[in-house]
Write a protein that holds these residues in place. Structure first.
Motif: not given
Ligand SMILES: [Ca+2]
Length: 122
Positions: A56-66
Motif C-alpha cells: 500500500g501507500d499512505g500518501n499518494l501525493g508525496d514522493s515516497s512510492g509511486p
Molecule cells: Ca506515497
C-alpha cells in the motif's frame, strides 16, 4: 472474464490496425499488471499510467512510492489475493472503499474516480 475482455480488445485492434501490428512484447492496458499486486491506472479500462503495490501507500501525493497517482485513479486490478482498502484522504482517512480480490479488472465506482489518496492491503 479476463479472457473475454482480452479477446474483445484483440478483435478491435485487428480491425483498426490492418498493416502494422504492434510488437508482441509490448504489454498494454490491464496486461501491464503483475500477478500478486494491486494495480491502479490513471485512465479507465486499464489505460493511462500504471502503478502497483504489494502493501500500500499512505500518501499518494508525496514522493515516497509511486508518483502521479494522487486523485488520479480511474481503474484498478486487484491481483493481490487480498482485500484492499482505498481512501479519499491521506493516512487511510476519509471515505473508504473496498476492493475484493479475484473479481478481475474494473473501473472504480464513479464516486471514487480520481479521489483516492491512500490505499492498503488489509
Ligand atoms: Ca506515497
Amino acid at each position: 472474464m479476463r479472457i473475454k475482455g482480452l479477446l474483445v480488445s484483440a478483435s478491435i485492434g485487428a480491425a483498426m490496425v490492418v498493416a502494422a501490428a504492434p510488437p508482441a512484447s509490448a504489454a498494454t492496458g490491464y496486461d501491464r499488471c503483475p500477478n500478486f499486486r494491486m494495480c491502479v491506472f490513471t485512465g479507465p479500462n486499464g489505460s493511462g499510467a500504471i502503478a502497483y503495490f504489494s502493501t500500500g501507500d499512505g500518501n499518494l501525493g508525496d514522493s515516497s512510492g509511486p508518483v502521479g497517482m494522487n486523485n488520479d485513479i480511474e481503474s484498478i486490478w486487484n491481483r493481490s489475493g487480498h482485500t484492499w482498502e482505498l481512501f479519499d484522504g491521506v493516512g487511510f482517512s476519509g471515505t473508504r472503499w473496498v476492493s475484493r480480490p479475484y473479481v478481475g479488472p474494473n473501473n472504480v465506482i464513479p464516486a471514487a474516480a480520481n479521489k483516492v489518496s491512500s490505499l492498503r492491503d488489509t
